[in-house]
Structures are given as structure tokens and as C-alpha cells.
Design a protein around this motif. Structure first.
Motif, short mmCIF file in Angstrom:
data_model
loop_
_atom_site.label_atom_id
_atom_site.label_comp_id
_atom_site.label_asym_id
_atom_site.label_seq_id
_atom_site.Cartn_x
_atom_site.Cartn_y
_atom_site.Cartn_z
N THR A 215 40.27 29.21 51.80
CA THR A 215 41.54 29.53 51.17
C THR A 215 41.96 28.47 50.16
N VAL A 216 41.56 27.23 50.41
CA VAL A 216 42.02 26.13 49.58
C VAL A 216 40.98 25.78 48.50
N ARG A 217 39.88 26.48 48.50
CA ARG A 217 38.77 26.12 47.60
C ARG A 217 39.21 25.98 46.14
N LEU A 218 40.01 26.94 45.67
CA LEU A 218 40.39 26.93 44.26
C LEU A 218 41.33 25.79 43.90
N ALA A 219 41.88 25.12 44.90
CA ALA A 219 42.74 23.96 44.63
C ALA A 219 41.93 22.81 44.04
N LYS A 220 40.62 22.94 44.06
CA LYS A 220 39.77 21.92 43.44
C LYS A 220 39.58 22.18 41.95
N SER A 221 40.12 23.29 41.45
CA SER A 221 39.88 23.68 40.06
C SER A 221 40.48 22.71 39.05
N SER A 222 39.98 22.76 37.84
CA SER A 222 40.36 21.83 36.78
C SER A 222 41.78 22.05 36.25
N PRO A 223 42.65 21.04 36.35
CA PRO A 223 44.00 21.14 35.76
C PRO A 223 43.96 21.36 34.25
N GLU A 224 42.99 20.75 33.58
CA GLU A 224 42.89 20.89 32.11
C GLU A 224 42.66 22.35 31.73
N MET A 225 41.95 23.06 32.57
CA MET A 225 41.67 24.46 32.29
C MET A 225 42.81 25.36 32.75
N TRP A 226 43.38 25.06 33.94
CA TRP A 226 44.30 26.01 34.56
C TRP A 226 45.75 25.91 34.12
N ALA A 227 46.21 24.72 33.76
CA ALA A 227 47.61 24.64 33.31
C ALA A 227 47.81 25.51 32.07
N PRO A 228 46.92 25.42 31.06
CA PRO A 228 47.10 26.30 29.90
C PRO A 228 47.01 27.79 30.24
N ILE A 229 46.11 28.16 31.14
CA ILE A 229 46.01 29.58 31.51
C ILE A 229 47.35 30.07 32.06
N MET A 230 47.96 29.25 32.92
CA MET A 230 49.22 29.68 33.54
C MET A 230 50.34 29.79 32.51
N LEU A 231 50.32 28.94 31.51
CA LEU A 231 51.34 29.04 30.47
C LEU A 231 51.06 30.23 29.55
N GLU A 232 49.81 30.42 29.19
CA GLU A 232 49.47 31.54 28.29
C GLU A 232 49.80 32.88 28.93
N ASN A 233 49.60 32.97 30.23
CA ASN A 233 49.83 34.26 30.91
C ASN A 233 51.11 34.23 31.74
N SER A 234 52.09 33.43 31.27
CA SER A 234 53.27 33.19 32.11
C SER A 234 54.04 34.47 32.44
N GLU A 235 54.09 35.39 31.50
CA GLU A 235 54.89 36.60 31.73
C GLU A 235 54.39 37.37 32.95
N HIS A 236 53.10 37.72 32.92
CA HIS A 236 52.54 38.48 34.04
C HIS A 236 52.45 37.63 35.31
N LEU A 237 52.15 36.36 35.11
CA LEU A 237 51.98 35.49 36.28
C LEU A 237 53.30 35.31 37.03
N LEU A 238 54.41 35.16 36.29
CA LEU A 238 55.70 34.98 36.94
C LEU A 238 56.09 36.23 37.72
N GLU A 239 55.70 37.38 37.18
CA GLU A 239 55.96 38.64 37.88
C GLU A 239 55.15 38.66 39.20
N ALA A 240 53.89 38.29 39.10
CA ALA A 240 53.05 38.23 40.29
C ALA A 240 53.60 37.21 41.29
N LEU A 241 54.05 36.08 40.76
CA LEU A 241 54.55 35.01 41.62
C LEU A 241 55.82 35.43 42.35
#
Lengths: 281, 281
Positions: A215-241
Motif C-alpha cells: 500500500t505504501v510502495r508509491l510513497a517512494k515515488s519521485s517528488p520532482e515528477m509527482w508534484a507537477p503532475i498533481m498541480l497540472e491535474n489539480s481540477e480532477h485530482l481535487l474532485e477525486a480527493l
């Protein structure tokens, strides 16, 4: 063919390896000199060059940098691309990238793509051959690209072993928010929560089972890659969240009410994911 | 030895198999006649009997039923257990079980145990040999049990290939809330959220990568087993859940503020889980 890979991380590096094995000449571009050196040492690319020089001699250019930087890199590459050259990206968000390129005079040489592949590791050393085999290769907004450019990318994806899917970029981002971006967010949050409380790391080490590791595996993922993804897809992601938090609160309420039957009901609903996952494998 | 397994699911059934391979005579007890038949067909146990008859002829009794039902089953088994017999349970919560047995005249024949092993599957057909190999075997509140009873359980756990850990039952529940129970809750919630929105299951099937499969894996877990665990450990679990929701809200706030650096910072903190997981493997 001459193929330039811009961004020699997990995805770019793995594609470089597979393209090399197919007999293509692969050039590398990376802003990080340490990554350049590593990619050369690992034999991912034949040569590392500045972007303009590499792109000017390429039939195909792959942009595999974090999504926030992708539009600027594509625009720069389009300036140097030969007349019939093709550029595609591999980012986890597609709408903002397509929007940034709207009306660009060479828009049709670009194909918005997303191979659904990856691991929680990053950088050139995480690259490996076969990463794309039997994975899904998504092509977005193909009507915006020249037919020969789309064919070229689809052919390469099929050669990498991918199954193709064609979809609108907004649809893509919406689905990905649910099946990928929120998973990463929940996993990062789990890592953070457990580390917050378990000051004594030895206890985590000791008592965590394989379920936690998964369950925690993806917590090892790259911040450099994932922070921008979350901002770029913020609209749909916030809905999911929001929907995720609502569901957590449903669990919380039923635990507080000691409603065993209600908890089982939620879990049984969640169990339906079994059918979905089994169809996949 | 004669060993009775009460509850022939994943854990009970797997233990039955390993005990059989060690040369013990293994009897089965299960309230569900379908599970009895399945356990016999799979060769997990030599014979299925009513609880009183099986326990009366046993040196060791394993209680492997959902945690909510565990105290009553232990008490019933203690009534029929031979003088020097030993009972242990395998539940994921320990405090309420120990509390329910406090002051019981035969308390010292019972050992509160928890082998940290399992998968997301359940029932006799999920049982398999070697499930406990190189896993952690936790023994709680050992001062409440007779030394010979503790030795007996610890010996069996070591023979199953487990490493032993001795801990207080309240400590156990607190740690497990973080490293196991909240993982299950986050995974059930992820499954629920994605199924809620993705009415078109084909899209999940298509576009979900291996990251999603890993994060949502525990959503396949048994409601019959997990609803009682969450209620038994509600105090610690609610604390973990509140902290989890707080952390989700930190992510949400930083996404809303388009705070890329702040997002990376949270992710980098979560990345520290790498060190913890790698020590494990």
C-alpha cells in the motif's frame, strides 16, 4: 532511425534501451550532467548532446521530463526539428500540455502520448528493457497531429509491445486522476502518517507486513515528477480527493457508531475492485 | 502432538498444512460446513469435529476466527482443554482479547499471539504452506501465561520459520493501527472511491497501471475479518485515521495554493519510508 530522448529517467531511459535494441540510433539530452554520465555509463544512449544539436538530426524526439517543464521543452524542440520529424511526450497529464501547444505553427508534428508504465524508482539507473511490454499506450487528441506523425508513434508503441488506446486529453486526465494520481496521493499520505507517529522506526521495520509494503510502495515515488503532475491535474485530482475524504469519513462514522454491518457493507463494495483487477491480469 | 485448528481460513488453514507437514495430527473445527468440506478436500486437516470433541483430545488449540468472535471461542475451548493443553489465537488485535480473558481461572493456558502474515485472499482455498516462513511471530502479555504454554507456542512459531517478538498487548494494537489497519482502511477507501466515479469499469480495467493495483490490493480483503478488527482497535485506529485525514488536507491545501515546493517537501518526507522498507527486505 535517429531518435533523441530528452530526459533520461526511468521512462526515457527505458525507452532508449528498447529503441537501441530495435536497431535505432539513440541520442540523449538531459539538463543534469550526472544523469548524462550515468546514461552513457549504462549504455542507454550512444551520445549525449545539447538539445538543439540532437533534435536537428532526429527523426523522432521523445520528451520525458516532468510534466510542468514539458510544454517549454516541446516548443524548444519544435524549433530544431527537421521538416518531417515527430515529437511525442510521455507525461501523466495531457490536457495542459495540449492546451499549451494549441495554435502552435508546428503543432501537428507533436503527438500527445502516455505509456502507462513505470515503477516507484527514478533516474537513469531505474531504466530497464521491457518496461512497456504488454502495457497500455495512450494517444490523446490525435486529430490535432498529422496522420503520419500519429502512425509513427503508434508503430513505435506497438513495437515496444504496447496495446494502443485513443482518447481525448481531458478524458485522459479525468480517468488518470482516479486510477493513478489519487493512488499516489493516498500512498504518500500513508507513508507520511506512519512516519509521523512511529518515531521509533524500528517498530515499523519490525511489524509491518507485506500489505503495508504494497500500500505504501508509491510513497517512494519521485517528488520532482509527482508534484507537477498533481498541480497540472489539480481540477480532477481535487474532485477525486474530496470523494476519497468523504469515503474515509464514512468509514470513520461507522467505526464511531460501532456499526459492524455498515463497515462490512462498505468493504464489500470496495471488494468489487477484485473483478476489475482480475480482468487486467 | 494433536493440534486443533478452530477456523479453517487463510491463517488457520495455512498453519494446519505446515503442522501436518511437521508430523502433527491436525483436527479442524469450523462453523461453516462448506469450509469443513473444503478443508477436508484440500487435505488441510485429518478430520473435522465439533469444538468440544476436538479440543478435548488436543495438546494445542489454535483459534483463528475473526477477532470479534475470538474471546468467546477461547473461553469455550478452555472448558474442554486437557490440563496441560495450550490455546493460542492469531488475531490482528490483542488488547480486547486479553482484557476479555482477564481473571479467567484458566487464563494461563492461553497465549495471545499474532503471526504477521496473510494475503488479501481468504477461506480454506487461500491456505498455503510456508505462509509464516521468515515472518514475525508476536507474543503479547507473556507474563499472563504459564511459562510452559509460552514456550510451546514460541517453539511452534520458530518451527514455522518465524522470528519472535514479545510486546505488550496495548503497544501491539497501537503499532498495528499504523502499520496495518490504516493501510487496509486507505486501500478499501481507494477501491470505493474509484468504483464510485468510474461507473464505466472498462476504463479502470484499461487505464490502471501496476501502481494502482498495488495500492488497492488490500481492498480485496475479507469484510468478515476486517470490520471486527477495525472496531476492536477503534481507539488507536481513529487516531491514525485523523492523522491520515490531516495529512491529506495538507496535500489538498498545497494543491489549492499551487505550492509546488510545499508538495515536494511532503513527498520527500514520505520518501523516507524507503529506508524503512528496505531494511525489511
Amino acid at each position: 532511425m535517429n531518435i533523441t530522448i530528452i530526459g533520461l529517467g526511468l521512462i526515457g531511459g527505458s525507452m532508449a534501451l528498447d529503441f537501441k535494441h530495435m536497431g535505432h540510433r539513440v541520442l540523449g539530452v538531459d539538463a543534469n550532467p550526472f544523469h548524462q554520465r550515468e546514461a552513457m555509463d549504462l549504455g542507454l544512449v550512444e551520445q549525449c548532446l545539447p538539445l538543439d544539436q540532437a533534435v536537428a538530426q532526429s527523426d523522432v524526439v521523445v520528451v520525458a521530463v516532468p510534466v510542468g517543464a514539458t510544454p517549454a521543452v516541446i516548443k524548444e524542440a519544435l524549433q530544431h526539428l527537421p521538416a518531417n520529424g515527430v515529437i511525442f511526450d510521455v507525461g501523466s497529464t495531457k490536457k495542459s500540455i495540449c492546451k499549451a501547444l494549441e495554435g502552435h505553427p508546428r503543432r501537428e508534428r507533436f503527438v500527445a502520448a502516455h505509456p502507462i508504465a513505470g515503477t516507484e524508482y527514478s533516474g537513469p539507473s531505474a531504466a530497464h528493457s521491457g518496461l512497456f511490454y504488454r502495457k497500455l499506450g495512450i494517444i490523446c487528441d490525435r486529430e490535432k497531429s498529422a496522420p503520419d506523425a500519429v502512425d509513427c508513434v503508434e508503430d513505435l508503441f506497438v513495437q515496444l509491445g504496447m496495446e494502443l488506446k485513443r482518447i481525448d486529453s481531458d478524458e485522459h486526465d479525468k480517468h488518470l486522476a482516479y486510477v493513478s494520481h489519487i493512488s499516489h496521493l493516498s500512498s504518500f499520505t500513508l507513508g507520511l502518517t506512519v512516519l509521523d507517529i512511529e518515531k521509533d522506526e524500528r517498530s515499523i521495520f519490525d511489524m509491518a507486513g507485506s500489505g503495508f509494503a504494497s500500500t505504501v510502495r508509491l510513497a517512494k515515488s519521485s517528488p520532482e515528477m509527482w508534484a507537477p503532475i498533481m498541480l497540472e491535474n489539480s481540477e480532477h485530482l481535487l474532485e477525486a480527493l474530496d470523494s476519497y475524504i468523504d469515503n474515509l469519513n464514512k468509514f470513520k462514522e461507522r467505526i464511531l457508531n460501532r456499526d459492524e454491518e455498515g463497515l462490512k457493507e462498505l468493504m464489500r463494495e470496495a471488494n468489487r475492485i477484485r473483478g476489475v483487477l482480475e480482468k487486467r491480469s
